[in-house]
Every structure is written in structure tokens, then in C-alpha cells.
Write an enzyme that holds these catalytic residues in place. Structure first.
Site, PDB file in Angstrom:
ATOM      1  N   ASP A 198       0.607  -0.784   0.500  1.00  0.00           N
ATOM      2  CA  ASP A 198       0.239   0.226  -0.098  1.00  0.00           C
ATOM      3  C   ASP A 198       0.640   1.194  -0.190  1.00  0.00           C
ATOM      4  OD1 ASP A 198      -1.339   2.362   1.037  1.00  0.00           O
ATOM      5  OD2 ASP A 198      -2.330   1.522   2.582  1.00  0.00           O
ATOM      6  N   GLN A 201       1.711   6.482   0.800  1.00  0.00           N
ATOM      7  CA  GLN A 201       1.498   7.504   1.415  1.00  0.00           C
ATOM      8  C   GLN A 201       3.379   7.616   0.317  1.00  0.00           C
ATOM      9  OE1 GLN A 201       0.419   9.839   2.678  1.00  0.00           O
ATOM     10  NE2 GLN A 201      -0.897   9.090   3.114  1.00  0.00           N
ATOM     11  N   LYS A 224      -3.050  12.762  -3.506  1.00  0.00           N
ATOM     12  CA  LYS A 224      -1.966  12.401  -2.428  1.00  0.00           C
ATOM     13  C   LYS A 224      -0.868  12.473  -3.241  1.00  0.00           C
ATOM     14  CE  LYS A 224      -3.879   8.966   0.405  1.00  0.00           C
ATOM     15  NZ  LYS A 224      -4.956   9.839   1.516  1.00  0.00           N
ATOM     16  N   CYS A 361      -8.055   7.045   9.836  1.00  0.00           N
ATOM     17  CA  CYS A 361      -8.223   5.008   9.116  1.00  0.00           C
ATOM     18  C   CYS A 361      -7.630   3.970   9.487  1.00  0.00           C
ATOM     19  CB  CYS A 361      -7.877   5.552   7.575  1.00  0.00           C
ATOM     20  SG  CYS A 361      -9.349   6.583   7.732  1.00  0.00           S
TER      21      CYS A 361
HETATM   22  N1  C6P Z   1      -4.775   8.228   4.431  1.00  0.00           N
HETATM   23  C1  C6P Z   1      -4.999  10.329   5.195  1.00  0.00           C
HETATM   24  O1  C6P Z   1      -5.547  11.399   6.144  1.00  0.00           O
HETATM   25  P1  C6P Z   1      -7.780   6.519  -0.518  1.00  0.00           P
HETATM   26  O2  C6P Z   1      -8.411   7.307   0.569  1.00  0.00           O
HETATM   27  O3  C6P Z   1      -8.169   5.472  -1.146  1.00  0.00           O
HETATM   28  O4  C6P Z   1      -7.485   8.068  -1.293  1.00  0.00           O
HETATM   29  O5  C6P Z   1      -6.211   5.971   0.022  1.00  0.00           O
HETATM   30  C2  C6P Z   1      -6.572   5.334   1.339  1.00  0.00           C
HETATM   31  C3  C6P Z   1      -5.370   5.242   1.601  1.00  0.00           C
HETATM   32  C4  C6P Z   1      -4.607   3.798   2.234  1.00  0.00           C
HETATM   33  N2  C6P Z   1      -3.542   3.384   2.913  1.00  0.00           N
HETATM   34  C5  C6P Z   1      -2.830   4.917   3.056  1.00  0.00           C
HETATM   35  C6  C6P Z   1      -2.060   4.299   3.909  1.00  0.00           C
HETATM   36  C7  C6P Z   1      -3.258   6.102   3.255  1.00  0.00           C
HETATM   37  O6  C6P Z   1      -2.654   6.747   4.097  1.00  0.00           O
HETATM   38  C8  C6P Z   1      -4.070   6.335   3.026  1.00  0.00           C
HETATM   39  C9  C6P Z   1      -5.186   7.000   2.542  1.00  0.00           C
HETATM   40  C10 C6P Z   1      -5.270  10.073   3.788  1.00  0.00           C
HETATM   41  O7  C6P Z   1      -3.980   9.573   6.646  1.00  0.00           O
HETATM   42  C11 C6P Z   1      -6.932   9.732   3.776  1.00  0.00           C
HETATM   43  S1  C6P Z   1      -7.333   8.293   5.818  1.00  0.00           S
END
Ligand code: C6P
Length: 403
Positions: A198, A201, A224, A361
Site C-alpha cells: 500500500d 504515502q 495525494k 483511519c
Molecule cells: N489516508 C490520511 O489522511 P484513498 O482514500 O483510497 O485515496 O487512500 C486510502 C489510504 C490507504 N493507505 C494509506 C497508507 C493511506 O494513507 C490512505 C489515505 C488519508 O491519512 C485519508 S484517511
């Protein structure tokens, strides 16, 4: 930054001129979503103004132009992570990418173990919980060390011949930890398990070379990394993607349809059913190009400097608890002792400072840390030391109010 000065970069982001509550806006929430440069904004506008049409359908000029732009966006995103374009599936984002793998690949996997960690974002946890329930799989977890790294001391027990999937965050969105995915992927492969990263980041902030890391899948989000919302990608090794069943069925993902059966399109279109997010895809491609022009090494170095500057400043303050290892990517999570992270965040907002407070999250990680949530300042290419100084001043004000 070597190629472009900080001022030149900041000029590309019109939103940074905004005032919030009459103050210079300091945006420190890029881990939630980054701001967008004019190049991305203009590319989206250009598509809608000048060549809006569906892709892969018409043989008229507009549709050909839209198709070319949408396909070349796959090339741009692929080259950023050293993948082949056919191995890049556009999705809604990291969440959809991980769900795609959990469904299409996971459905074939029964009776074994899935290895995750206690620092996973919910999107790299909940889809696997569901798969585990459906297919009689057992979930296992890497524990964490006191400074917020993966505890690898029992890795030989955790990854064994029963392990089918290892899925880990590349960079933690809370701790900033950069996990050794290459080393763990190698051990997973030695045990015939698949490795999924994943990299929500990771890709925006550090060099990611999927061939070098030798991961089987890698998920990330456009929003992001300077791109629009509603678009992201799943990288998958070609030979595995070819064997997998599609995730969704309908238009564009087919080669031939008869009344009772169908065959599938070539990669990556086999996994992109229906009219895709064309403008988002085009913007995503421009974002990837922008990152390549700045240079991911320059981005990494810039963030390393700014996060060190911030870490040292926060560390000097009284009653601040910082989470995560010293060697970290461009974010810092912390708590001001006795003050709820939401209060910290809303008082900072009065000074025009945007940070995120909460569980990010990652509820199991919060439970592990023994806290309900924390405050997080996350940095990107447009942040400078002045932003950090404003944050520190804002935090002193929060402490003063709560004294
Ligand atoms: N973290 C944060 O503020 P999406 O929402 O599908 O673009 O990404 C999900 C996601 C998955 N893995 C990691 C490590 C993430 O950081 C995130 C998204 C944001 O930390 C929103 S909760």
C-alpha cells in the site's frame, strides 16, 4: 530543491495564496490530500473545453485525442514507478486498488494465512478481513517496536508455507515509518506468497521502483501526489494480472460478448470497466509528469529537511508526545498532553493552519498506541520552514488557551 526554487514551486499552487481567517494559509495536511499545481488544473480544464469525448469508442477526432491523452497518462504514471503501462490499472484510488486485489486475486485463495501489520490503514485491513471470512483464511499481524517500526524479530514464524498473501503499508500515514518492503517481499516470495504494498504515502514522497522492489502489486492514489481526486492506480505484475479474473464487468473491459459468455480485453483495460474517470486520468498523468520534472530525489530530500526541522522544533516543546521513528517520511504525528487532537486542530484553524486530528483511519494502530487519536502535520514540496514556525507558534497558543 535544485531544479526549481521553493518560490517557483509555490507559484504553481494558486490555493497557497488563500487567506484563512485573515491569515496566510499554512497547509499541513498533504497526507490526506495534496494541493494541485496549475498544470494539473489546466489539463483538466483543457480536456473539458477542447476535446471532451469518451475514450476507446469513437473514431472521430475528439475521441481519438481523448483516448491518446488517457492512454499516455498510463505511460506517465507507469514510468514514475518503472512499470510497463499495461501493468498500470487506473482505479478510484488506493482503496479501490486494494479491494480489486482482494476480490480478483483473493477469491482464488483458500485455507491459508494473510499477513498484515498493526500499522495498516483501514483500506489495507478491512478488505482482507472480508476475504478471510469468505475463504477461510487466517489473518496474522506484524507487531510494532516501541519506536513505531515493524517488529521483524519473528518474521520467520510469521511468513511460512501457509502464508498466501503479505500486504503491508509502504509508508505509514500516522508514524511516517518507511517499511523495508523489498526485504519482506523477498522472504514472502521464498515462501511462495504474494506481496502487496500500500504505497498511498510512498509514491508521492519517495522513489518507488516496482522492478527493484519486486512487489507483486502496489496501490496508490492520484490525489495525494498532486493529481485530482477519484483517480489512482494499481500496479500488478503482468503475468499475475493476466491470470486474474476481472474485478468489474461491463463495457470496455471485454474483447467479445455473446449472449451467454464473454472474453476479456487486453491489459490494463480488462480491469477498467465502463467509462473511466477520463479527466481525472489525464490530470493524474500530468501530476506524475510534474513529480518527474521536480525529481523524486529532490522531493525526498526537501521533505527530509523539513521534517527534521519540524521534529527538532516540536521535540524542544514541553508536553508534546511525538509518535514514530526518527527516520521517517514527511509527516509528524503528535499529541499535546491533556488536549484532544480535535481541539488542537480547530484552534490551529483559527490561525490559518490546516492539520488533521483523529485516528487517521488506523483505529487498530491507535489502540496499540493506547490513544484515541493524535494530531498530524504532513508536508509536501510546497511547504517551507516558515510553515513549521507558524505551526509551532500556533501550538504554543493552543497550550496557552488550555493552561
Ligand atoms: N489516508 C490520511 O489522511 P484513498 O482514500 O483510497 O485515496 O487512500 C486510502 C489510504 C490507504 N493507505 C494509506 C497508507 C493511506 O494513507 C490512505 C489515505 C488519508 O491519512 C485519508 S484517511
Amino acid at each position: 530543491m535544485k531544479l526549481l526554487s521553493m518560490n517557483e514551486i509555490r507559484e504553481d499552487f494558486p490555493i497557497l495564496n488563500r487567506k484563512i481567517n485573515g491569515k496566510r494559509m499554512v497547509y499541513l495536511d498533504s497526507a490526506a490530500t495534496s494541493q494541485k499545481p496549475v498544470q494539473v488544473i489546466k489539463a483538466i480544464e483543457d480536456y473539458y473545453r477542447n476535446y471532451n469525448a469518451n475514450v476507446h469508442r469513437g473514431i472521430y477526432q475528439l475521441s481519438v485525442e481523448a483516448t491518446e491523452a488517457y492512454e499516455s497518462a498510463h505511460d506517465e504514471v507507469a514510468s514514475l514507478i518503472n512499470a510497463n503501462p499495461e501493468e498500470i490499472i487506473f482505479t478510484k484510488g488506493t482503496t479501490e486498488s486494494l479491494n480489486l486485489v482482494a476480490y480478483s486475486l483473493g477469491n482464488r485463495i483458500r485455507d491459508g494465512e494473510i499477513l498484515l501489520s498493526k500499522m495498516e490503514h483501514h483500506s489495507n485491513l478491512v478488505p482482507w478481513q472480508q476475504l478471510a471470512k469468505r475463504n477461510n483464511l487466517k489473518l496474522k499481524f506484524f507487531d510494532l517496536t516501541d519506536d513505531g517500526e515493524l517488529d521483524l524479530s519473528n518474521i520467520d514464524e510469521l511468513i511460512n508455507k501457509n502464508t498466501k498473501i503479505v500486504s503491508l503499508t509502504h509508508v505509514s500515514n500516522v508514524l511516517g515509518t518507511i517499511n523495508p518492503v523489498k526485504e519482506i517481499a523477498k522472504i514472502a516470495h521464498e515462501n511462495n506468497a504474494l506481496f502487496i504494498a500500500d504505497s498511498a504515502q510512498g509514491v508521492p514522497h519517495i522513489e518507488v521502483n516496482v522492478k527493484n522492489l519486486d512487489v507483486d502489486f502496489l496501490a496508490f492514489s492520484g490525489h495525494k501526489m498532486l493529481g485530482p481526486t477519484g483517480i489512482g492506480a494499481l500496479y500488478g505484475k503482468k503475468e499475475i494480472l493476466e491470470e486474474m479474473d476481472p474485478f468489474m464487468f461491463g463495457g470496455d473491459m471485454i474483447r467479445e460478448v455473446k449472449l451467454n459468455e464473454s472474453t476479456w480485453n487486453t491489459l490494463p483495460w480488462k480491469f477498467e470497466a465502463g467509462t473511466p474517470n477520463i479527466s481525472g486520468g489525464i490530470g493524474f498523468g500530468v501530476a506524475a509528469k510534474y513529480i518527474k520534472r521536480i525529481g523524486i530525489d529532490n522531493i525526498e530530500n526537501h521533505e527530509k529537511n523539513i521534517v527534521k526541522y519540524a521534529y527538532d522544533k516540536l521535540n524542544e516543546m514541553d508536553n508534546v508526545e511525538i509518535y514514530g521513528p526518527e527516520k521517517r517520511s514527511g509527516l509528524i504525528s503528535f499529541n499535546l498532553k491533556g488536549i484532544h487532537a480535535h481541539d488542537v486542530s480547530s484552534i490551529l484553524d483559527e490561525s490559518g493552519i490546516a492539520i488533521r486530528g483523529g485516528h487517521h483511519c488506523c483505529m487498530p494502530l491507535m489502540e496499540h498506541l493506547g490513544i484515541a487519536g493524535n494530531a498530524r502535520a504532513s508536508f509536501y514540496i510546497y511547504n517551507n520552514e516558515e510553515d513549521v514556525d507558524t505551526l509551532v507558534k500556533g501550538l504554543e497558543e493552543v497550550k496557552r488557551i488550555f493552561k
